[in-house]
Structures are given as structure tokens and as C-alpha cells.
Design a protein around this motif. Structure first.
Motif, PDB file in Angstrom:
ATOM      1  N   UNK A  51      -4.898  -7.579  -4.836  1.00 29.55           N
ATOM      2  CA  UNK A  51      -3.514  -7.212  -4.563  1.00 29.55           C
ATOM      3  C   UNK A  51      -3.030  -6.257  -5.639  1.00 29.55           C
ATOM      4  N   UNK A  52      -2.527  -5.099  -5.208  1.00 30.30           N
ATOM      5  CA  UNK A  52      -2.023  -4.093  -6.146  1.00 30.30           C
ATOM      6  C   UNK A  52      -0.558  -3.825  -5.857  1.00 30.30           C
ATOM      7  N   UNK A  53       0.171  -3.622  -6.924  1.00 30.11           N
ATOM      8  CA  UNK A  53       1.575  -3.246  -6.824  1.00 30.11           C
ATOM      9  C   UNK A  53       1.691  -1.819  -7.323  1.00 30.11           C
ATOM     10  N   UNK A  54       2.294  -0.949  -6.517  1.00 35.62           N
ATOM     11  CA  UNK A  54       2.388   0.474  -6.829  1.00 35.62           C
ATOM     12  C   UNK A  54       3.858   0.819  -7.008  1.00 35.62           C
ATOM     13  N   UNK A  55       4.180   1.412  -8.159  1.00 37.67           N
ATOM     14  CA  UNK A  55       5.552   1.801  -8.452  1.00 37.67           C
ATOM     15  C   UNK A  55       5.686   3.306  -8.293  1.00 37.67           C
ATOM     16  N   UNK A  56       6.582   3.716  -7.426  1.00 35.90           N
ATOM     17  CA  UNK A  56       6.814   5.126  -7.155  1.00 35.90           C
ATOM     18  C   UNK A  56       7.629   5.258  -5.883  1.00 35.90           C
ATOM     19  N   UNK A  57       7.923   6.494  -5.489  1.00 34.84           N
ATOM     20  CA  UNK A  57       8.655   6.655  -4.233  1.00 34.84           C
ATOM     21  C   UNK A  57       7.702   6.464  -3.052  1.00 34.84           C
ATOM     22  N   UNK A  58       8.244   6.425  -1.848  1.00 40.34           N
ATOM     23  CA  UNK A  58       7.473   6.071  -0.657  1.00 40.34           C
ATOM     24  C   UNK A  58       6.257   6.936  -0.396  1.00 40.34           C
ATOM     25  N   UNK A  59       6.399   8.260  -0.528  1.00 41.25           N
ATOM     26  CA  UNK A  59       5.285   9.160  -0.238  1.00 41.25           C
ATOM     27  C   UNK A  59       4.180   9.025  -1.284  1.00 41.25           C
ATOM     28  N   UNK A  60       4.561   8.977  -2.559  1.00 40.77           N
ATOM     29  CA  UNK A  60       3.566   8.816  -3.619  1.00 40.77           C
ATOM     30  C   UNK A  60       2.860   7.474  -3.502  1.00 40.77           C
ATOM     31  N   UNK A  61       3.615   6.463  -3.109  1.00 39.16           N
ATOM     32  CA  UNK A  61       3.052   5.120  -2.970  1.00 39.16           C
ATOM     33  C   UNK A  61       1.963   5.093  -1.901  1.00 39.16           C
ATOM     34  N   UNK A  62       2.241   5.706  -0.757  1.00 40.60           N
ATOM     35  CA  UNK A  62       1.262   5.732   0.338  1.00 40.60           C
ATOM     36  C   UNK A  62       0.028   6.553  -0.037  1.00 40.60           C
ATOM     37  N   UNK A  63       0.237   7.707  -0.676  1.00 43.55           N
ATOM     38  CA  UNK A  63      -0.889   8.545  -1.086  1.00 43.55           C
ATOM     39  C   UNK A  63      -1.749   7.833  -2.128  1.00 43.55           C
ATOM     40  N   UNK A  64      -1.102   7.151  -3.050  1.00 41.73           N
ATOM     41  CA  UNK A  64      -1.834   6.416  -4.075  1.00 41.73           C
ATOM     42  C   UNK A  64      -2.631   5.280  -3.463  1.00 41.73           C
ATOM     43  N   UNK A  65      -2.027   4.541  -2.525  1.00 40.90           N
ATOM     44  CA  UNK A  65      -2.727   3.424  -1.895  1.00 40.90           C
ATOM     45  C   UNK A  65      -3.921   3.919  -1.080  1.00 40.90           C
ATOM     46  N   UNK A  66      -3.752   5.041  -0.375  1.00 42.30           N
ATOM     47  CA  UNK A  66      -4.859   5.625   0.383  1.00 42.30           C
ATOM     48  C   UNK A  66      -5.993   6.048  -0.549  1.00 42.30           C
ATOM     49  N   UNK A  67      -5.638   6.653  -1.677  1.00 42.53           N
ATOM     50  CA  UNK A  67      -6.653   7.066  -2.647  1.00 42.53           C
ATOM     51  C   UNK A  67      -7.384   5.852  -3.219  1.00 42.53           C
TER      52      UNK A  67
END
Length: 118
Positions: A51-67
Motif C-alpha cells: 500500500x502506497x500513499x502518494x502526495x500531490x495533485x490528482x494528475x501527478x498522483x495518477x502518473x506517479x501511481x502508473x509509473x
């Protein structure tokens, strides 16, 4: 396998994956701050749900999770180099929304508290 051993393995996997993401992952799409909150390894050590928690705005969050999902193979390879387990677990990444959920509940409680003061 004793339950306390699995707990130690879960914590070690969480710590190592966090270290790998922070220091060894060189993907330019990962720009947001990432926190590995929990890792659950199955009894047979073949799968690990991380489980990962990503802090950022919505677009950056999705791109980071995909990466991160795309780099699961690299993370698994690095994990096998760092840990001596019978099997290297296959990494399944999940978003952890608990921090956002907690902030939402806190905002609701503050709003209720503000209504009572009036």
C-alpha cells in the motif's frame, strides 16, 4: 509459519520497498512524494500487496501511481537482491487512501465543532 515471523517479513518488505522507491527508482514520471504505508505478504511468500500513499495533485498522483505499477518488476528484482527469502514475492501495488480519509473526517469534525460554537 508463525504469525510473528510474517509480521517481521511484512515490515522488512515495507522498509526495503520504501528504500528502493526513494533511492533506486529513476523514473522521471515519479515526481510526487511517496510513502509506503503497509505491506502484506501471503503465507506462501509468493505475493506481496504493498500500500502506497502518494502526495500531490490528482494528475501527478495518477502518473506517479502508473509509473510505480510499471516498475513493479524492477522493485521485485531489487527486493530479491536485498532479502534472502525462499521466494521473492510478486509485488501488487495498491493506493492507500487512509490519510486522505482521515483528513476528510477531521474536516467534518472541525465543521461540526464550528457549528456548535455559534
Amino acid at each position: 509459519m508463525a504469525n510473528y515471523r510474517r509480521g517481521r517479513i511484512n515490515e522488512e518488505v515495507r522498509r526495503e520497498i520504501s528504500e528502493i522507491i526513494r533511492n533506486d527508482l529513476k523514473d522521471p514520471r515519479i515526481g510526487a512524494m511517496i510513502s509506503v504505508t503497509k505491506a502484506e505478504v501471503t503465507k506462501d511468500l509468493k505475493y506481496a500487496k504493498v500500500y502506497v500513499s502518494i502526495f500531490g495533485n490528482g494528475e501527478d498522483e495518477e502518473a506517479t501511481f502508473t509509473a510505480l505499477k510499471n516498475s513493479a518488476g524492477f522493485i521485485r528484482k531489487e527486493l530479491s537482491n536485498r532479502m534472502q527469502l525462499r521466494y521473492t514475492p510478486q509485488i501488487m501495488l495498491e493506493k492507500d487512501e487512509s490519510i486522505e480519509h482521515g483528513m476528510h473526517i477531521d474536516a467534518i469534525l472541525e465543521r461540526i465543532k464550528g457549528d456548535k460554537d455559534v
